[in-house]
Write a protein that holds these residues in place. Structure first.
Motif, PDB file in Angstrom:
ATOM      1  N   ALA A  27      26.787 -10.583 -16.200  1.00 50.83           N
ATOM      2  CA  ALA A  27      26.844 -11.939 -15.641  1.00 50.83           C
ATOM      3  C   ALA A  27      25.436 -12.466 -15.424  1.00 50.83           C
ATOM      4  O   ALA A  27      24.444 -11.752 -15.591  1.00 50.83           O
ATOM      5  N   ALA A  28      25.343 -13.706 -15.001  1.00 49.30           N
ATOM      6  CA  ALA A  28      24.059 -14.369 -14.744  1.00 49.30           C
ATOM      7  C   ALA A  28      23.242 -13.602 -13.705  1.00 49.30           C
ATOM      8  O   ALA A  28      23.792 -13.027 -12.770  1.00 49.30           O
ATOM      9  N   SER A  29      21.915 -13.618 -13.875  1.00 44.35           N
ATOM     10  CA  SER A  29      21.034 -13.000 -12.882  1.00 44.35           C
ATOM     11  C   SER A  29      19.886 -13.914 -12.482  1.00 44.35           C
ATOM     12  O   SER A  29      19.180 -13.628 -11.524  1.00 44.35           O
ATOM     13  N   LEU A  30      19.688 -15.038 -13.198  1.00 44.80           N
ATOM     14  CA  LEU A  30      18.596 -15.952 -12.881  1.00 44.80           C
ATOM     15  C   LEU A  30      19.027 -17.388 -13.180  1.00 44.80           C
ATOM     16  O   LEU A  30      19.645 -17.652 -14.213  1.00 44.80           O
ATOM     17  N   GLU A  31      18.671 -18.284 -12.272  1.00 45.08           N
ATOM     18  CA  GLU A  31      18.938 -19.705 -12.462  1.00 45.08           C
ATOM     19  C   GLU A  31      17.606 -20.440 -12.362  1.00 45.08           C
ATOM     20  O   GLU A  31      16.869 -20.260 -11.387  1.00 45.08           O
ATOM     21  N   LEU A  32      17.281 -21.237 -13.366  1.00 44.09           N
ATOM     22  CA  LEU A  32      16.098 -22.087 -13.319  1.00 44.09           C
ATOM     23  C   LEU A  32      16.554 -23.472 -12.882  1.00 44.09           C
ATOM     24  O   LEU A  32      17.437 -24.071 -13.499  1.00 44.09           O
ATOM     25  N   VAL A  33      15.967 -23.972 -11.811  1.00 44.20           N
ATOM     26  CA  VAL A  33      16.337 -25.254 -11.231  1.00 44.20           C
ATOM     27  C   VAL A  33      15.194 -26.233 -11.492  1.00 44.20           C
ATOM     28  O   VAL A  33      14.091 -26.050 -10.987  1.00 44.20           O
ATOM     29  N   HIS A  34      15.467 -27.251 -12.288  1.00 42.76           N
ATOM     30  CA  HIS A  34      14.447 -28.239 -12.644  1.00 42.76           C
ATOM     31  C   HIS A  34      14.845 -29.583 -12.054  1.00 42.76           C
ATOM     32  O   HIS A  34      15.848 -30.179 -12.463  1.00 42.76           O
ATOM     33  N   ARG A  35      14.076 -30.027 -11.050  1.00 43.98           N
ATOM     34  CA  ARG A  35      14.316 -31.324 -10.409  1.00 43.98           C
ATOM     35  C   ARG A  35      13.015 -32.119 -10.448  1.00 43.98           C
ATOM     36  O   ARG A  35      12.214 -32.057  -9.509  1.00 43.98           O
ATOM     37  N   PRO A  36      12.764 -32.855 -11.533  1.00 46.62           N
ATOM     38  CA  PRO A  36      11.503 -33.588 -11.678  1.00 46.62           C
ATOM     39  C   PRO A  36      11.204 -34.533 -10.518  1.00 46.62           C
ATOM     40  O   PRO A  36      10.040 -34.715 -10.159  1.00 46.62           O
ATOM     41  N   VAL A  37      12.243 -35.107  -9.900  1.00 47.19           N
ATOM     42  CA  VAL A  37      12.007 -36.052  -8.806  1.00 47.19           C
ATOM     43  C   VAL A  37      11.380 -35.375  -7.585  1.00 47.19           C
ATOM     44  O   VAL A  37      10.768 -36.048  -6.753  1.00 47.19           O
ATOM     45  N   ASP A  38      11.489 -34.056  -7.486  1.00 49.56           N
ATOM     46  CA  ASP A  38      10.899 -33.320  -6.365  1.00 49.56           C
ATOM     47  C   ASP A  38       9.422 -32.991  -6.587  1.00 49.56           C
ATOM     48  O   ASP A  38       8.773 -32.449  -5.702  1.00 49.56           O
ATOM     49  N   GLY A  39       8.898 -33.272  -7.780  1.00 49.75           N
ATOM     50  CA  GLY A  39       7.484 -33.008  -8.062  1.00 49.75           C
ATOM     51  C   GLY A  39       7.209 -31.561  -8.409  1.00 49.75           C
ATOM     52  O   GLY A  39       8.109 -30.775  -8.673  1.00 49.75           O
ATOM     53  N   ARG A  40       5.931 -31.233  -8.396  1.00 53.56           N
ATOM     54  CA  ARG A  40       5.454 -29.913  -8.778  1.00 53.56           C
ATOM     55  C   ARG A  40       5.930 -28.843  -7.798  1.00 53.56           C
ATOM     56  O   ARG A  40       6.020 -29.066  -6.601  1.00 53.56           O
ATOM     57  N   VAL A  41       6.214 -27.651  -8.309  1.00 54.73           N
ATOM     58  CA  VAL A  41       6.631 -26.519  -7.479  1.00 54.73           C
ATOM     59  C   VAL A  41       5.419 -25.955  -6.747  1.00 54.73           C
ATOM     60  O   VAL A  41       4.346 -25.784  -7.329  1.00 54.73           O
ATOM     61  N   ASP A  42       5.589 -25.686  -5.464  1.00 49.40           N
ATOM     62  CA  ASP A  42       4.537 -25.068  -4.665  1.00 49.40           C
ATOM     63  C   ASP A  42       5.021 -23.696  -4.222  1.00 49.40           C
ATOM     64  O   ASP A  42       5.754 -23.568  -3.242  1.00 49.40           O
ATOM     65  N   VAL A  43       4.651 -22.658  -4.967  1.00 48.33           N
ATOM     66  CA  VAL A  43       5.032 -21.288  -4.626  1.00 48.33           C
ATOM     67  C   VAL A  43       4.161 -20.849  -3.456  1.00 48.33           C
ATOM     68  O   VAL A  43       2.997 -21.166  -3.380  1.00 48.33           O
ATOM     69  N   PHE A  73      22.718 -14.027  -8.122  1.00 50.13           N
ATOM     70  CA  PHE A  73      21.537 -14.314  -8.927  1.00 50.13           C
ATOM     71  C   PHE A  73      20.475 -14.931  -8.045  1.00 50.13           C
ATOM     72  O   PHE A  73      20.736 -15.321  -6.917  1.00 50.13           O
ATOM     73  N   VAL A  74      19.272 -15.030  -8.586  1.00 49.20           N
ATOM     74  CA  VAL A  74      18.155 -15.689  -7.921  1.00 49.20           C
ATOM     75  C   VAL A  74      17.974 -17.040  -8.582  1.00 49.20           C
ATOM     76  O   VAL A  74      18.075 -17.157  -9.805  1.00 49.20           O
ATOM     77  N   GLY A  75      17.706 -18.068  -7.805  1.00 49.97           N
ATOM     78  CA  GLY A  75      17.429 -19.404  -8.342  1.00 49.97           C
ATOM     79  C   GLY A  75      15.976 -19.769  -8.081  1.00 49.97           C
ATOM     80  O   GLY A  75      15.530 -19.738  -6.942  1.00 49.97           O
ATOM     81  N   TYR A  76      15.237 -20.078  -9.150  1.00 50.39           N
ATOM     82  CA  TYR A  76      13.840 -20.508  -9.053  1.00 50.39           C
ATOM     83  C   TYR A  76      13.754 -21.991  -9.372  1.00 50.39           C
ATOM     84  O   TYR A  76      14.283 -22.434 -10.394  1.00 50.39           O
TER      85      TYR A  76
END
Length: 137
Positions: A49-65, A5-8
Motif C-alpha cells: 500500500a501507499a507509504s508516502l504522499e506528496l502534498v503540493h499547494r502552490p497557494v501556500d508558497g515555498r515549503v519551510d522545513v 503513510f507520511v505526507g510531505y
C-alpha cells in the motif's frame, strides 16, 4: 491502529517526483484540487500500500522545513547498491555510517529538494525488518 503513510508538503511537484522516483518510489495515483493543489500517492514496488504522499499547494508558497520534523527512515536491502543507483540517478547520498558499531545497521543520509532528510538503513543479517523491542534489550 497502524501508521498508513507520511505526507510531505513540497514546493515543486515535478522536481520532487523526479527525486522520489529516482529513489525507487512509484506513483499509485493523484488527486487534484480546484486551487492548483495536488496530492500524489507513492509506494515502493514491494509494498502492499501507499507509504508516502506528496502534498503540493502552490497557494501556500515555498515549503519551510524545520518546524520539528526530523527525518524519514527507509529500509534498503543492500546499501552499497542503493547508493550506487542513487548516485547514477544524479542524487547525492552521504557516506556510509555505522551508528550502532560495526555489527549494527549501516546508514546513509540523503536530502530531498525541499530539505527533508532521509535515512537509508541496511539491517545486519538476521535482524528483523524495522526497530523492535529486541533492539532495546
Amino acid at each position: 491502529m497502524k501508521t498508513l503513510f507520511v505526507g510531505y508538503r513540497v514546493t515543486d511537484l515535478d522536481r520532487s517526483l523526479t527525486f522520489y522516483t529516482a529513489l525507487g518510489y512509484v506513483e499509485l495515483g493523484r488527486v487534484g484540487g480546484g486551487d492548483g493543489s495536488h496530492l500524489v500517492i507513492l509506494k515502493f514496488p514491494g509494498e502492499p500500500a501507499a507509504s508516502l504522499e506528496l502534498v503540493h499547494r502552490p497557494v501556500d508558497g515555498r515549503v519551510d522545513v524545520g518546524s520539528g520534523f526530523d527525518h524519514l527512515a527507509i529500509q534498503v536491502d543492500t546499501l552499497a547498491a542503493t547508493l550506487e543507483m542513487l548516485t547514477e540517478a544524479g542524487l547525492e547520498p552521504g557516506p556510509v555510517q555505522y551508528p550502532g558499531g560495526p555489527r549494527g545497521p549501516k546508514t546513509s543520509w540523503l536530502t530531498d529538494p525541499d530539505g527533508y532528510r532521509i535515512e537509508l538503513v541496511e539491517w545486519p543479517p538476521g535482524h528483523p525488518d524495522g526497530i523492535t523491542a529486541a533492539d532495546f534489550s
